[in-house]
Design a protein around this motif. Structure first.
Motif, mmCIF file in Angstrom:
data_model
loop_
_atom_site.group_PDB
_atom_site.id
_atom_site.type_symbol
_atom_site.label_atom_id
_atom_site.label_comp_id
_atom_site.label_asym_id
_atom_site.label_seq_id
_atom_site.Cartn_x
_atom_site.Cartn_y
_atom_site.Cartn_z
ATOM 1 N N TYR A 154 -30.665 -11.481 23.873
ATOM 2 C CA TYR A 154 -29.294 -11.321 24.081
ATOM 3 C C TYR A 154 -28.412 -11.780 22.724
ATOM 4 C CZ TYR A 154 -31.112 -11.861 28.836
ATOM 5 O OH TYR A 154 -31.688 -11.635 30.214
ATOM 6 N N ASP A 170 -20.638 -6.050 18.155
ATOM 7 C CA ASP A 170 -19.736 -4.872 18.006
ATOM 8 C C ASP A 170 -19.199 -4.879 16.696
ATOM 9 O OD1 ASP A 170 -19.858 -3.788 20.725
ATOM 10 O OD2 ASP A 170 -18.128 -4.753 21.244
ATOM 11 N N LEU A 216 -22.023 -11.494 26.807
ATOM 12 C CA LEU A 216 -23.359 -11.039 26.061
ATOM 13 C C LEU A 216 -23.870 -9.739 26.529
ATOM 14 C CD1 LEU A 216 -25.342 -14.247 26.781
ATOM 15 C CD2 LEU A 216 -23.728 -14.156 24.998
ATOM 16 N N ARG A 217 -24.659 -9.320 25.387
ATOM 17 C CA ARG A 217 -25.208 -7.930 25.597
ATOM 18 C C ARG A 217 -26.905 -8.145 25.563
ATOM 19 N NH1 ARG A 217 -22.390 -3.594 22.381
ATOM 20 N NH2 ARG A 217 -20.819 -4.437 23.470
ATOM 21 N N HIS A 259 -31.435 -1.536 17.846
ATOM 22 C CA HIS A 259 -30.423 -1.299 19.017
ATOM 23 C C HIS A 259 -29.626 -0.298 18.556
ATOM 24 C CE1 HIS A 259 -26.891 -2.037 21.524
ATOM 25 N NE2 HIS A 259 -26.300 -2.126 20.616
ATOM 26 N N GLY A 277 -19.791 -9.426 30.515
ATOM 27 C CA GLY A 277 -19.400 -8.720 29.236
ATOM 28 C C GLY A 277 -19.425 -9.646 28.080
ATOM 29 N N VAL A 279 -30.220 -6.525 24.741
ATOM 30 C CA VAL A 279 -30.944 -5.725 23.973
ATOM 31 C C VAL A 279 -32.558 -5.895 24.066
ATOM 32 C CG1 VAL A 279 -31.371 -4.757 21.708
ATOM 33 C CG2 VAL A 279 -29.103 -5.603 22.353
ATOM 34 N N ASP A 291 -24.353 -11.998 21.224
ATOM 35 C CA ASP A 291 -22.800 -12.128 21.707
ATOM 36 C C ASP A 291 -22.318 -10.719 21.526
ATOM 37 O OD1 ASP A 291 -19.622 -12.278 20.610
ATOM 38 O OD2 ASP A 291 -20.112 -14.001 21.692
ATOM 39 N N SER A 292 -21.647 -10.291 22.534
ATOM 40 C CA SER A 292 -20.984 -9.095 22.519
ATOM 41 C C SER A 292 -19.993 -8.705 21.471
ATOM 42 C CB SER A 292 -20.539 -8.437 23.882
ATOM 43 O OG SER A 292 -21.132 -8.612 25.003
ATOM 44 N N GLU A 346 -28.829 3.434 19.883
ATOM 45 C CA GLU A 346 -27.596 3.811 20.293
ATOM 46 C C GLU A 346 -26.805 5.172 19.429
ATOM 47 O OE1 GLU A 346 -25.276 2.172 22.350
ATOM 48 O OE2 GLU A 346 -26.932 1.537 23.192
ATOM 49 N N VAL A 358 -23.638 -11.877 30.943
ATOM 50 C CA VAL A 358 -23.750 -10.535 30.592
ATOM 51 C C VAL A 358 -23.070 -9.639 31.623
ATOM 52 C CG1 VAL A 358 -25.701 -8.203 30.694
ATOM 53 C CG2 VAL A 358 -26.348 -10.601 29.633
ATOM 54 N N LYS A 359 -22.854 -10.090 32.884
ATOM 55 C CA LYS A 359 -22.011 -9.338 33.812
ATOM 56 C C LYS A 359 -20.657 -9.566 33.552
ATOM 57 C CE LYS A 359 -25.318 -9.994 37.840
ATOM 58 N NZ LYS A 359 -25.707 -10.620 38.955
#
Length: 619
Positions: A422, A429, A411-412, A476, A409, A414, A424-425, A480, A406-407
């Motif tokens: 969690y 997107d 993973l994200r 999510h 970037g 939620v 995959d970023s 957002e 996560v740190k």
């Protein structure tokens, strides 16, 4: 961190002095069946010794004896030297990932120094050929009590090289014995592979899914409050259903899903004469269980002796395997060890011929890459518990790896209803762009509507997700500000087909049951519909996976195919070969139907023709 307990496998050829050596070290005696004797080392560590049977007649017991072994003592009699089971037991050790080996050279009182040196050299060469480096080679005479203290010192030294088993993983106990004691009830024994076992809460018998309640836990015959990984356990418990048997597992409820398909990295022994052919039927030994299984090669038609490759294992009965478990496979027709494998991933259903480049990543073993691969395959929200179960890393390790990703970037996180999921970023997107485009297209086509219904968006954009998983992603995006939700506006339930058509399909399916179903011409007469409509209904049943067409104008239900397969396998495993006439008798049908079924099983590589009979494929 130093281990506090571990398992020693006392292996080697029959009559080479294993049992006498166990007795000399522990003061206890063993039989052919599995049992564990405690060895209290001077350094304070307790080791459990299992006397592995030496005769090839007890292969299942032998491989069950290797279950949970951390350190192997290979016993070689100086008078007889290296024998068949010496070699086979070392092969088992290599295939099961047991790399720490001590050589116990017994009966030195019966040979001279030249013979002792000769046998030392032979066992050294054998170990080197398998890339094994012994911790020590100790000369022993049990009657004279010579070499015992040196062997104990070598065991202590080997113990310091062992890695402690994780306490973070869920409970997994492979059952090697199951019996009833008067006034106590059901007892099962085995080496605790993972988890901390106590007489509290509920557990599960994995194969039957029966719930059991632990009453008493013993280690080496002593009552304990808890048993740790690597300890031989006797578990007294209450079972409501059928009694457990060797090969089953005791586990935390819901943790182990019996696998009907296993993807593994296989290794063929260099000494295996014929290698492994694609589609071969073998005995797979995992834990204390052995089942027949098909093995399909992911690439090529054959793995040569000494070769490695990815394979798909489809066991006849499910196996309770998890990632990084080891197994051994042997031929069905004769007791020959072919090779072994390491589990990469499992599935509760057979999925057909696999294809996946991601297996090389999973086989690499890097924790961060494994977790990235789990998330990168498809858009899917996972909790830390999900990640821990899928990767079998343990919750604390999985949480640490996920937070690191996560740190970075990758993973994200939620949060939905106070739970963290969690994703995959990059995939998340991409899902946001897809949703935005979908909403824009809908607005252009339906300018007066508020928007599509939720259900239709789920189906069209994320058909691989369950409703609850899709809702997490939608929540999510709502949070957002990408979209809003009003009166479930975001999707349309798929139109169902007409009731008359469904009734016709049900009627047709019923007529096709059994091993002598009507052919196409008979169906046209009985269904009272034209050929085009009949073809449509048959095609729909085939598309839904409910019927199979092994020959022109002949259809069987998948249940009939499955029953025929079981009948054929049972007969061939016992008799070795079968004629078409005998197959007719077993199914209670005639050649019109048995012939196409035989050809179908040939095409499926279950069987092959050998003259006028059929035998299992790969033999």
């Amino acid at each position: 961190m130093v281990v506090t307990n571990f398992i020693i496998g006392m292996a080697g050829h029959a009559r080479h002095g294993k049992t006498a050596l166990v007795g000399a070290l522990t003061g206890l005696d063993h039989s052919v069946d599995l049992g564990f004797a405690p060895l209290y080392l001077p350094c304070g560590i307790t080791a459990g010794i299992v006397d592995v049977p030496g005769s090839s007649r007890f292969t299942k017991n032998i491989l069950a004896g290797f279950t949970g072994v951390d350190l192997l003592i290979i016993v070689v009699a100086a008078d007889e030297g290296v024998c068949a089971q010496t070699t086979e037991h070392l092969d088992f050790a290599v295939l099961l990932g047991i790399s720490r080996v001590i050589v116990a050279l017994t009966k030195i009182d019966s040979v001279d120094s030249d013979r002792e040196a000769e046998v030392r050299s032979a066992i050294g060469d054998l170990l080197a050929s398998r890339s094994l480096v012994p911790t020590a080679t100790v000369s022993i005479s049990v009657p004279r009590q010579e070499g015992l203290s040196e062997l104990v010192a070598a065991i202590e030294e080997g113990a310091h090289d062992l890695s402690p088993r994780s306490l973070d993983l869920p409970i997994r106990l492979p059952i090697d014995r199951s019996f009833v004691l008067p006034a106590a009830g059901r007892v099962v024994t085995g080496v605790l592979w993972s988890g901390v076992l106590a007489a509290a809460g509920e557990l599960e018998l994995v194969q039957s899914k029966e719930v059991c309640r632990p009453l008493r836990v013993e280690v080496y015959g002593q009552l304990v409050s808890k048993a740790l990984p690597g300890q031989p356990v006797a578990l007294n418990m209450i079972v409501s259903g059928d009694p457990p048997e060797r090969g089953d597992w005791v586990a935390a409820p819901g943790v182990l899903m019996p696998a009907r398909e296993i993807i593994a990295q296989a290794r063929i022994l260099p000494g295996c004469r014929h290698g492994l052919r694609d589609g071969a039927i073998v005995w797979v030994h995992h834990g204390t269980r052995a089942v027949p299984a098909h093995i399909y090669l992911v690439e090529g038609d054959k793995l040569e002796p000494g070769g490695e490759g990815f394979v798909q294992v489809v066991p006849r009965q499910p196996l309770s395997a998890v990632v990084r478990d080891r197994f051994v496979f042997r031929t069905v027709s004769s007791p020959v060890t072919v090779g072994g494998g390491t589990v990469i991933e499992t599935s509760s259903r057979a999925r057909g011929r696999p294809a996946g480049a991601h297996w090389r990543v999973l086989a690499g073993g890097d924790e961060s890459e494994i977790v990235k691969e789990l998330f990168g395959r498809c858009l899917q929200p996972l909790t830390i518990e999900d990640v821990a179960q899928a990767s079998y890393l343990g919750e604390s390790t999985a949480a640490a790896v996920a937070e690191t990703l996560v740190k970075k970037g990758v993973l994200r996180a939620v949060k939905v209803r106070r739970r963290a999921f969690y994703l995959d970023s990059a995939l998340l997107d991409g899902a946001g762009r897809d949703l935005r485009n979908h909403l824009d297209d809908y607005r252009r086509q339906h300018p007066y509507d508020f928007g599509p219904k939720v259900e239709k968006v789920r189906i069209e954009l994320w058909p691989h997700l369950s409703s609850s998983q899709a809702d997490i992603i939608l929540t999510h995006f709502i949070n957002e500000g990408l979209t809003v939700l009003t009166e479930e506006r975001l999707g349309v339930r798929a139109a169902s087909e007409s009731a008359p058509a469904r009734r016709k399909m049900v009627e047709l399916y019923r007529k096709l049951k059994g091993f002598s179903p009507p052919d196409r011409a008979e169906l046209e007469q009985s269904q009272e519909i034209d050929t085009a409509d009949l073809n449509h209904l048959l095609a729909r049943l085939e598309a839904e996976g409910r019927i199979i067409q092994p020959a022109p104008d002949i259809y069987f239900t998948v249940e009939a195919i499955g029953e025929a397969r079981e009948t054929l396998m049972d007969y061939l495993l016992e008799a070795g070969e079968i004629t078409e006439a005998r197959f007719c008798e077993l199914l209670g049908t005639n050649n019109k139907y048995a012939g196409p079924l035989c050809l179908y099983f040939d095409q499926e590589r279950l069987t092959r023709r050998a003259g006028e009979v059929r035998v299992l494929y790969g033999l």
